[in-house]
Design an enzyme around this catalytic site. Structure first.
Site, PDB file in Angstrom:
ATOM      1  N   GLU A  83      42.802 -35.399 -26.569  1.00 30.50           N
ATOM      2  CA  GLU A  83      41.428 -35.403 -27.090  1.00 30.50           C
ATOM      3  C   GLU A  83      40.767 -34.036 -26.914  1.00 30.50           C
ATOM      4  O   GLU A  83      40.709 -33.510 -25.801  1.00 30.50           O
ATOM      5  CB  GLU A  83      40.628 -36.481 -26.334  1.00 30.50           C
ATOM      6  CG  GLU A  83      39.266 -36.751 -26.936  1.00 30.50           C
ATOM      7  CD  GLU A  83      38.521 -37.889 -26.227  1.00 30.50           C
ATOM      8  OE1 GLU A  83      39.166 -38.716 -25.555  1.00 30.50           O
ATOM      9  OE2 GLU A  83      37.294 -37.920 -26.353  1.00 30.50           O
ATOM     10  N   LYS A 260      35.089 -44.720 -19.414  1.00 27.12           N
ATOM     11  CA  LYS A 260      36.192 -44.107 -20.178  1.00 27.12           C
ATOM     12  C   LYS A 260      36.088 -42.591 -20.072  1.00 27.12           C
ATOM     13  O   LYS A 260      37.100 -41.886 -19.966  1.00 27.12           O
ATOM     14  CB  LYS A 260      36.128 -44.580 -21.635  1.00 27.12           C
ATOM     15  CG  LYS A 260      37.312 -44.152 -22.491  1.00 27.12           C
ATOM     16  CD  LYS A 260      37.134 -42.808 -23.165  1.00 27.12           C
ATOM     17  CE  LYS A 260      38.312 -42.460 -24.071  1.00 27.12           C
ATOM     18  NZ  LYS A 260      38.224 -41.094 -24.609  1.00 27.12           N
ATOM     19  N   ASP A 276      51.226 -42.891 -12.642  1.00 28.60           N
ATOM     20  CA  ASP A 276      51.195 -44.127 -13.429  1.00 28.60           C
ATOM     21  C   ASP A 276      49.737 -44.360 -13.846  1.00 28.60           C
ATOM     22  O   ASP A 276      48.942 -44.931 -13.099  1.00 28.60           O
ATOM     23  CB  ASP A 276      51.723 -45.272 -12.560  1.00 28.60           C
ATOM     24  CG  ASP A 276      51.823 -46.584 -13.313  1.00 28.60           C
ATOM     25  OD1 ASP A 276      51.056 -46.780 -14.275  1.00 28.60           O
ATOM     26  OD2 ASP A 276      52.659 -47.415 -12.933  1.00 28.60           O
ATOM     27  N   HIS A 374      32.018 -31.563 -30.029  1.00 29.12           N
ATOM     28  CA  HIS A 374      33.195 -32.316 -30.426  1.00 29.12           C
ATOM     29  C   HIS A 374      33.617 -31.981 -31.853  1.00 29.12           C
ATOM     30  O   HIS A 374      34.802 -31.840 -32.141  1.00 29.12           O
ATOM     31  CB  HIS A 374      32.832 -33.810 -30.355  1.00 29.12           C
ATOM     32  CG  HIS A 374      33.859 -34.627 -29.674  1.00 29.12           C
ATOM     33  ND1 HIS A 374      34.849 -35.248 -30.347  1.00 29.12           N
ATOM     34  CD2 HIS A 374      34.050 -34.926 -28.364  1.00 29.12           C
ATOM     35  CE1 HIS A 374      35.604 -35.908 -29.503  1.00 29.12           C
ATOM     36  NE2 HIS A 374      35.135 -35.723 -28.283  1.00 29.12           N
TER      37      HIS A 374
END
Ligand code: NAD
Length: 418
Positions: A83, A260, A276, A374
């Site tokens: 991202e 997130k 992991d 962004h």
């Protein structure tokens, strides 16, 4: 070189960036070569040994976040993520945190929790019997890992709890294992399976599941940073960031996105050093709902001088040995770049990165909005996807931003016009 506040790394060439990283982390020429390899570091042969039915490998971008000072030590932080904006945001957050001394982070020792589900027993009698045989059970568990035993680590405690289910009450026996510098999943599972027959014998019951819990509440890391009011943008921005946090802390739809953003930082580091990530995210999400309601994992407030204060608390089951941390060549070099010597130190860096990321995301949201930064990066990706060359990309990106029309179709049209 030990100062991580490297200015304008984004303006440098790949070669220059690699030189800076190599100097910072004292990398050998072989290690630099590993970072330069275009197959992402693992050959097909290696991939074929790692998973079933392998047909190839899959690479992702690896970048470096700068400016991190954690517990007084400078770090440059490798991040693997697809991202755009995330690495820049982490570096920006760390830069502001640095003004007031950086991040203060602590991590609990690495105790994993193994669970054994015991059925068909009289639970109070079974609990007494297990408690009376505690040492015998721990000895048997510890006989399964010479490495941990030699280090004075391994299974340390046993506890029992009763749960209610539609099929009746169940006894859950939990082993608490000091797994040292490993994630410890395999050793935990091995120990749980090893002690199950003994637990069945002692309790008179039937052991069904014998498995690690990924809800690693005995491996909590806590980060704190003070973000100077002026650098944040003044009183109003500080207040708006706190209001943005309160939105997340009181609305699950916002909280999931807010958390997130934290994972953008934490997981990108996890990926770079071969952790992991599923285990980390599953645990973080459960921890966000620890109070009975899903909330923000971070907290934002202000101090007496009006500076913004951020804290982040997450369970982190990570290791610098075991798993792929020692198998994947890029993960090995990234661990060296990070310079972490223990699993706890790694957890500290990952938590600080999550907090830095969260700061930048909510600051952008509470001010100019997320799209400004962004979209430029998004526009670059679109121009590249349209087939533009490096020089053409700059022209197309500029044009799409001026027009406020950022799409693959527009990128293709502009490319045709060039
Ligand atoms: P591992 O099985 O490679 O074990 C690490 C071993 O390294 C330890 O058991 C110990 O014997 C040894 N060791 C050497 N030095 C050590 C030190 N300083 N501290 C601690 N141990 C040291 O790896 P692991 O950490 O047990 O397992 C991690 C892997 O297991 C990950 O790939 C994970 O995806 C996978 N896994 C996860 C789950 C789950 O999350 N539920 C279940 C099974 C497997």
């Amino acid at each position: 070189m030990s100062d991580s506040s490297i200015s304008k790394l984004f303006e440098k060439t790949r070669k220059e960036r690699l030189e800076i990283v190599a100097n910072f982390a004292n990398l050998s020429s072989d290690e630099i070569k590993i970072l330069q390899s275009d197959n992402g570091g693992i050959s097909f042969d290696k991939a074929d040994k790692m998973v079933e039915n392998a047909i190839g490998t899959f690479s992702l971008p690896l970048g470096i976040a700068t400016n991190f000072k954690i517990n007084g030590k400078d770090y440059i932080v490798p991040m693997v993520i697809e991202e755009p904006s995330v690495i820049a945001a982490a570096s920006k957050g760390a830069k502001v945190a640095r003004i007031k001394g950086g991040f203060e982070v602590s991590a609990l020792e690495s105790y994993s929790i193994g669970q054994i589900q015991v059925l068909d027993v009289d639970i109070p009698t079974a609990i007494k019997a297990i408690e009376n045989s505690k040492n015998k059970i721990l000895d048997l568990a510890n006989s399964k890992s010479n490495t941990l035993s030699k280090m004075g680590k391994g299974a340390k405690e046993i506890s029992c709890k009763e749960i209610d289910t539609p099929s009746g009450k169940m006894l859950i026996v939990e082993l608490l294992i000091d797994v040292g510098d490993a994630m410890g999943a395999n050793v935990t599972n091995t120990m749980c399976e090893a002690v199950s027959p003994l637990i069945e014998k002692i309790s008179g019951g039937r052991a069904l599941l014998r498995i690690l819990s990924n809800y690693s509440t005995r491996r909590i890391a806590k980060a704190k940073a003070v973000f100077e009011k002026e650098a944040v943008g003044g009183d109003e921005v500080v207040d708006n960031i706190i209001l943005a946090f309160e939105f997340a802390d009181n609305d699950v739809y916002r909280a999931v996105t807010h958390n997130k953003g934290i994972m953008n930082g934490t997981i990108a580091v996890a990926n770079a050093v071969g952790q992991d990530s599923r285990a980390i995210e599953a645990a973080a999400n459960a921890y966000a709902a620890e109070s009975g309601r899903y909330r923000s994992l971070s907290r934002w407030s202000k101090d007496d001088e009006g500076n913004l204060v951020g804290t982040l608390e997450i369970p982190l089951s990570v290791g610098i040995v075991g798993g792929i941390a020692n198998v994947h060549p890029v993960a090995k070099v990234c661990t060296k770049v990070l310079g972490v010597k223990t699993a706890q130190e790694l957890a500290c860096v990952m938590t600080a990165t999550g907090l830095a990321q969260n700061y930048s995301a909510i600051r952008a949201l509470a001010t100019e909005g997320i799209q400004k930064g962004h979209m430029r990066l998004h526009a670059r990706n679109l121009a590249a996807a349209a087939g533009a060359t490096t020089e053409q990309i700059d022209v197309i990106v500029q044009k799409m931003i001026e027009e406020k029309k950022i799409s693959l179709d527009r990128a293709k049209e502009l490319l045709e016009q060039i």
